[in-house]
Motif scaffolding. Structure first.
Motif, PDB file in Angstrom:
ATOM      1  N   ASN A 128       5.106   7.480  -2.971  1.00  0.00           N
ATOM      2  CA  ASN A 128       3.912   6.634  -3.076  1.00  0.00           C
ATOM      3  C   ASN A 128       3.247   6.445  -1.717  1.00  0.00           C
ATOM      4  O   ASN A 128       2.013   6.370  -1.615  1.00  0.00           O
ATOM      5  N   ARG A 129       4.031   6.350  -0.661  1.00  0.00           N
ATOM      6  CA  ARG A 129       3.480   6.193   0.682  1.00  0.00           C
ATOM      7  C   ARG A 129       2.631   7.414   1.061  1.00  0.00           C
ATOM      8  O   ARG A 129       1.553   7.283   1.639  1.00  0.00           O
ATOM      9  N   GLN A 130       3.126   8.619   0.722  1.00  0.00           N
ATOM     10  CA  GLN A 130       2.365   9.829   1.016  1.00  0.00           C
ATOM     11  C   GLN A 130       1.070   9.886   0.200  1.00  0.00           C
ATOM     12  O   GLN A 130       0.020  10.269   0.711  1.00  0.00           O
ATOM     13  N   LEU A 131       1.160   9.496  -1.063  1.00  0.00           N
ATOM     14  CA  LEU A 131      -0.032   9.464  -1.908  1.00  0.00           C
ATOM     15  C   LEU A 131      -1.044   8.445  -1.380  1.00  0.00           C
ATOM     16  O   LEU A 131      -2.254   8.685  -1.398  1.00  0.00           O
ATOM     17  N   PHE A 132      -0.545   7.320  -0.924  1.00  0.00           N
ATOM     18  CA  PHE A 132      -1.399   6.263  -0.362  1.00  0.00           C
ATOM     19  C   PHE A 132      -2.207   6.809   0.812  1.00  0.00           C
ATOM     20  O   PHE A 132      -3.421   6.593   0.912  1.00  0.00           O
ATOM     21  N   LEU A 133      -1.553   7.534   1.704  1.00  0.00           N
ATOM     22  CA  LEU A 133      -2.222   8.060   2.884  1.00  0.00           C
ATOM     23  C   LEU A 133      -3.105   9.263   2.572  1.00  0.00           C
ATOM     24  O   LEU A 133      -4.114   9.492   3.235  1.00  0.00           O
ATOM     25  N   SER A 134      -2.746  10.027   1.538  1.00  0.00           N
ATOM     26  CA  SER A 134      -3.489  11.254   1.232  1.00  0.00           C
ATOM     27  C   SER A 134      -4.734  11.009   0.387  1.00  0.00           C
ATOM     28  O   SER A 134      -5.762  11.662   0.594  1.00  0.00           O
ATOM     29  N   HIS A 135      -4.655  10.080  -0.563  1.00  0.00           N
ATOM     30  CA  HIS A 135      -5.705   9.995  -1.570  1.00  0.00           C
ATOM     31  C   HIS A 135      -6.379   8.626  -1.692  1.00  0.00           C
ATOM     32  O   HIS A 135      -7.385   8.514  -2.395  1.00  0.00           O
ATOM     33  N   GLN A 136      -5.831   7.603  -1.059  1.00  0.00           N
ATOM     34  CA  GLN A 136      -6.439   6.279  -1.181  1.00  0.00           C
ATOM     35  C   GLN A 136      -7.254   5.986   0.077  1.00  0.00           C
ATOM     36  O   GLN A 136      -6.741   6.117   1.200  1.00  0.00           O
ATOM     37  N   ALA A 137      -8.516   5.620  -0.118  1.00  0.00           N
ATOM     38  CA  ALA A 137      -9.382   5.328   1.024  1.00  0.00           C
ATOM     39  C   ALA A 137      -8.790   4.202   1.854  1.00  0.00           C
ATOM     40  O   ALA A 137      -8.296   3.207   1.319  1.00  0.00           O
ATOM     41  N   GLN A 138      -8.844   4.362   3.166  1.00  0.00           N
ATOM     42  CA  GLN A 138      -8.232   3.403   4.081  1.00  0.00           C
ATOM     43  C   GLN A 138      -9.284   2.485   4.704  1.00  0.00           C
ATOM     44  O   GLN A 138     -10.446   2.879   4.885  1.00  0.00           O
ATOM     45  N   THR A 139      -8.861   1.298   5.062  1.00  0.00           N
ATOM     46  CA  THR A 139      -9.763   0.350   5.717  1.00  0.00           C
ATOM     47  C   THR A 139      -9.458   0.211   7.198  1.00  0.00           C
ATOM     48  O   THR A 139     -10.208  -0.439   7.931  1.00  0.00           O
ATOM     49  N   SER A 140      -8.351   0.774   7.652  1.00  0.00           N
ATOM     50  CA  SER A 140      -8.029   0.772   9.085  1.00  0.00           C
ATOM     51  C   SER A 140      -7.107   1.946   9.359  1.00  0.00           C
ATOM     52  O   SER A 140      -6.603   2.596   8.432  1.00  0.00           O
ATOM     53  N   ALA A 173      -4.295   1.512  10.792  1.00  0.00           N
ATOM     54  CA  ALA A 173      -2.946   0.959  10.916  1.00  0.00           C
ATOM     55  C   ALA A 173      -2.645  -0.002   9.764  1.00  0.00           C
ATOM     56  O   ALA A 173      -2.440  -1.197   9.978  1.00  0.00           O
ATOM     57  N   PRO A 174      -2.623   0.505   8.518  1.00  0.00           N
ATOM     58  CA  PRO A 174      -2.290  -0.378   7.392  1.00  0.00           C
ATOM     59  C   PRO A 174      -0.847  -0.852   7.484  1.00  0.00           C
ATOM     60  O   PRO A 174       0.000  -0.209   8.131  1.00  0.00           O
ATOM     61  N   LEU A 175      -0.552  -1.958   6.832  1.00  0.00           N
ATOM     62  CA  LEU A 175       0.807  -2.510   6.876  1.00  0.00           C
ATOM     63  C   LEU A 175       1.842  -1.552   6.304  1.00  0.00           C
ATOM     64  O   LEU A 175       2.985  -1.516   6.750  1.00  0.00           O
ATOM     65  N   MET A 176       1.448  -0.796   5.276  1.00  0.00           N
ATOM     66  CA  MET A 176       2.317   0.208   4.661  1.00  0.00           C
ATOM     67  C   MET A 176       3.557  -0.385   3.994  1.00  0.00           C
ATOM     68  O   MET A 176       4.555   0.300   3.802  1.00  0.00           O
ATOM     69  N   LEU A 177       3.512  -1.660   3.636  1.00  0.00           N
ATOM     70  CA  LEU A 177       4.600  -2.231   2.839  1.00  0.00           C
ATOM     71  C   LEU A 177       4.449  -1.736   1.402  1.00  0.00           C
ATOM     72  O   LEU A 177       3.356  -1.796   0.841  1.00  0.00           O
ATOM     73  N   GLU A 178       5.512  -1.276   0.814  1.00  0.00           N
ATOM     74  CA  GLU A 178       5.472  -0.883  -0.588  1.00  0.00           C
ATOM     75  C   GLU A 178       6.147  -1.978  -1.407  1.00  0.00           C
ATOM     76  O   GLU A 178       7.316  -2.301  -1.175  1.00  0.00           O
ATOM     77  N   ILE A 179       5.425  -2.531  -2.324  1.00  0.00           N
ATOM     78  CA  ILE A 179       5.914  -3.659  -3.123  1.00  0.00           C
ATOM     79  C   ILE A 179       6.085  -3.217  -4.566  1.00  0.00           C
ATOM     80  O   ILE A 179       5.167  -2.651  -5.169  1.00  0.00           O
ATOM     81  N   GLU A 180       7.253  -3.488  -5.106  1.00  0.00           N
ATOM     82  CA  GLU A 180       7.576  -3.093  -6.478  1.00  0.00           C
ATOM     83  C   GLU A 180       7.267  -4.200  -7.482  1.00  0.00           C
ATOM     84  O   GLU A 180       6.826  -3.942  -8.600  1.00  0.00           O
ATOM     85  N   ARG A 181       7.490  -5.441  -7.073  1.00  0.00           N
ATOM     86  CA  ARG A 181       7.194  -6.570  -7.951  1.00  0.00           C
ATOM     87  C   ARG A 181       6.991  -7.819  -7.090  1.00  0.00           C
ATOM     88  O   ARG A 181       7.313  -7.823  -5.894  1.00  0.00           O
ATOM     89  N   ALA A 182       6.468  -8.865  -7.707  1.00  0.00           N
ATOM     90  CA  ALA A 182       6.233 -10.127  -7.002  1.00  0.00           C
ATOM     91  C   ALA A 182       6.440 -11.280  -7.966  1.00  0.00           C
ATOM     92  O   ALA A 182       6.166 -11.163  -9.169  1.00  0.00           O
ATOM     93  N   GLU A 183       6.909 -12.382  -7.428  1.00  0.00           N
ATOM     94  CA  GLU A 183       7.143 -13.567  -8.259  1.00  0.00           C
ATOM     95  C   GLU A 183       7.148 -14.801  -7.370  1.00  0.00           C
ATOM     96  O   GLU A 183       7.797 -14.805  -6.316  1.00  0.00           O
ATOM     97  N   GLY A 184       6.431 -15.832  -7.771  1.00  0.00           N
ATOM     98  CA  GLY A 184       6.376 -17.058  -6.982  1.00  0.00           C
ATOM     99  C   GLY A 184       5.762 -16.792  -5.622  1.00  0.00           C
ATOM    100  O   GLY A 184       4.676 -16.248  -5.506  1.00  0.00           O
ATOM    101  N   ILE A 185       6.481 -17.132  -4.566  1.00  0.00           N
ATOM    102  CA  ILE A 185       5.978 -16.885  -3.209  1.00  0.00           C
ATOM    103  C   ILE A 185       6.557 -15.604  -2.624  1.00  0.00           C
ATOM    104  O   ILE A 185       6.350 -15.310  -1.436  1.00  0.00           O
ATOM    105  N   TYR A 186       7.274 -14.809  -3.434  1.00  0.00           N
ATOM    106  CA  TYR A 186       8.009 -13.658  -2.909  1.00  0.00           C
ATOM    107  C   TYR A 186       7.430 -12.324  -3.369  1.00  0.00           C
ATOM    108  O   TYR A 186       6.980 -12.170  -4.514  1.00  0.00           O
TER     109      TYR A 186
END
Length: 392
Positions: free
Chosen positions: A4-16, A18-31
Motif C-alpha cells: 500500500n505504501r508503494q501504491l500511495f507513492l506511485s498513484h496517489q497525488a501528493q500534497t508535500s 514529506a508525507p507522514l506515511m503512517l499506514e493505518i488499518e483501523r481506528a477507534e475512539g482516540i486511537y
C-alpha cells in the motif's frame, strides 16, 4: 507484492514531498492502529474532524441505518430527505433565531464559497474583507480570502476586491465601507496557531458591518461543534453573525459542511437566477445521518461541559523550558517552541512513541493539539507524559 505504501507513492497525488506515511488499518475512539498492531493516540482528530472519536458507536449505527434506506437520490434541494431536514432543524435549534436556514455542502471550503456568493448576492456588492493569517480553505475563492501570501502566490490572479486587515486592530475597521459585501473572520484563528479575537473587537466589527451594509461571516469550521467549550465559539463573545460556516467536526468523520443564515438572506439564492448555488452531493443522506448523531452525542453526553477542565489539564501538564507559551480555546491548543527546527524532531519522536501531533500552516513553531473531545483525563496525562519525554 506491491505494498500500500508503494501504491500511495506511485498513484496517489501528493500534497508535500514529506508525507507522514503512517499506514493505518483501523481506528477507534482516540486511537489509530497500524497493520502491525502499534497504536497511536490521535491528538489532532484528523485536523479537527473526529470530534467524538473515531467510529463512535452511535455514529456508525446511524450510518448503517441510513445505508439500508437510500444513498444519493437527487442533487441538493429538490427532494425532501429525512436526514437533511432533521439535521437542519437540529442545527437551527443550537443557534440564535435569526440563523434559521441551512445550506448543506460537502466540506468547509465549499461552505466558504457558498457564504461568499450569498453575501455578494444579498448585498449586491463585490468587495470582501478578511484577516491576515486567516485560513478558510483551498478552493479558488477560499484561497483568495486566506491571509498567507506564501500559499497563494503560485495561483494568482485570484478574486479581485479582497482586502486583508489585522485581527484585534481597531483602526483597520475603517477599511469596511459602502462597497464591502462581507467581512469573513474565524471565531478562533486556527492555522495562525490559535489566535483569539477580543470580544470588544468582534462587537466593534459587527457595528462597522451594520453601519456599512456589510454582512459578517463567522468561520467556525475548526471551532464549531463544541471544540472550544461552547457548541459554537461565538456564544462566548455575545455576538450574532449574519452567516455562520461549519464543517470538520460536524460529521463525526463523514464529509459534510454547511453555511447557515436567515431565511431572508438565504432566499436570494433561489431567484434571479434560480439555482443560484448548486451542489450535487451536498447534504448527502449518510453524512447528514452521521452529523445528526454527532450533534446528539455532543448535546446529550456532557462532553462540552468538560472541555474547559480538559484544556486546563493540558495547560498544567505541558510545562517545560522548551515550551514558551500555550494558547488555548478549549481543546484547540498551540504549544509554542523557539522554532520549527526545534519542534519538528519532537513531533517525529512523539509519533515514534505513539502520539500523533502536528504543527500549523502559518505557525510552524507551534505544536497543534486538538484531540477528540471524548478524550479522558487519564488519556490526556498519558499523552502529555509522552510529549514531555520527547522534549527531554
Amino acid at each position: 507484492m506491491i505494498t500500500n505504501r508503494q501504491l500511495f507513492l506511485s498513484h496517489q497525488a501528493q500534497t508535500s514531498d514529506a508525507p507522514l506515511m503512517l499506514e493505518i488499518e483501523r481506528a477507534e475512539g482516540i486511537y489509530l492502529y497500524a497493520p502491525n498492531g502499534k497504536k497511536y493516540i490521535d491528538l489532532i482528530s484528523g485536523i479537527g474532524v473526529s470530534s467524538v472519536g473515531h467510529r463512535h458507536p452511535a455514529v456508525t449505527a446511524a450510518i448503517k441505518e441510513q445505508v439500508d434506506k437510500y444513498l444519493h437520490l437527487m442533487v441538493y434541494g429538490e427532494i425532501v430527505q429525512s436526514p437533511q431536514v432533521k439535521l437542519a432543524k437540529a442545527l437551527c435549534e443550537t443557534l440564535p433565531s435569526s440563523l434559521d436556514n441551512v445550506y448543506f455542502v460537502n466540506s468547509g471550503t465549499e461552505a466558504i464559497e457558498g457564504a461568499i456568493k450569498l453575501a455578494k448576492r444579498y448585498t449586491g456588492k463585490a468587495e470582501l474583507i478578511s484577516f491576515e493569517n486567516s485560513y478558510h480553505g483551498s478552493s479558488h475563492g477560499a484561497l483568495s480570502i486566506n491571509g498567507s501570501e506564501f500559499f497563494k502566490q503560485a495561483y494568482r490572479p485570484l478574486l479581485p476586491g479582497v482586502r486583508h486587515i489585522r485581527l484585534n486592530n481597531f483602526e483597520d475597521l475603517a477599511f469596511i465601507n459602502a462597497q464591502t459585501a462581507a467581512v469573513i473572520v474565524e471565531t478562533v484563528q486556527g492555522e495562525a496557531g490559535v489566535r483569539i479575537p477580543q470580544t470588544e473587537f468582534l462587537k466593534s466589527l459587527i457595528v462597522a458591518c451594520k453601519e456599512n451594509g456589510a454582512l459578517l461571516i463567522l468561520d467556525e469550521i475548526q471551532s464549531g461543534f463544541g471544540r472550544t467549550g461552547a457548541f459554537w465559539a461565538f456564544e462566548k463573545y455575545g455576538v450574532v453573525p449574519d452567516i455562520i460556516v461549519a464543517a470538520k467536526g460536524m460529521g463525526g468523520g463523514m464529509p459534510i459542511g454547511a453555511f447557515i443564515s436567515s431565511k431572508e438572506i438565504m432566499g436570494t439564492l433561489a431567484h434571479s437566477p434560480y439555482l443560484g448555488h448548486i451542489t450535487t452531493f451536498g447534504g448527502h443522506p449518510v453524512s447528514c445521518a452521521a452529523s445528526l448523531a454527532t450533534l446528539s452525542i455532543l448535546k446529550d453526553g456532557n462532553y462540552i461541559e468538560k472541555i474547559e477542565r480538559k484544556s486546563q489539564l493540558f495547560m498544567q501538564l505541558l510545562i517545560h523550558p522548551k515550551i514558551k507559551e500555550i494558547r488555548n480555546a478549549g481543546l484547540m491548543l498551540a504549544a509554542e517552541f523557539d522554532s520549527y527546527e526545534v519542534l519538528k524532531p519532537i513531533i517525529d519522536a512523539a509519533i515514534e512513541k505513539g502520539v500523533l501531533t502536528d504543527w500549523f500552516l502559518y505557525c510552524n513553531n507551534s505544536m497543534r493539539i486538538a484531540p477528540p473531545l471524548v478524550i479522558t483525563e487519564d488519556e490526556i496525562k498519558t499523552s502529555c507524559d509522552i510529549i514531555l519525554s520527547c522534549l527531554n
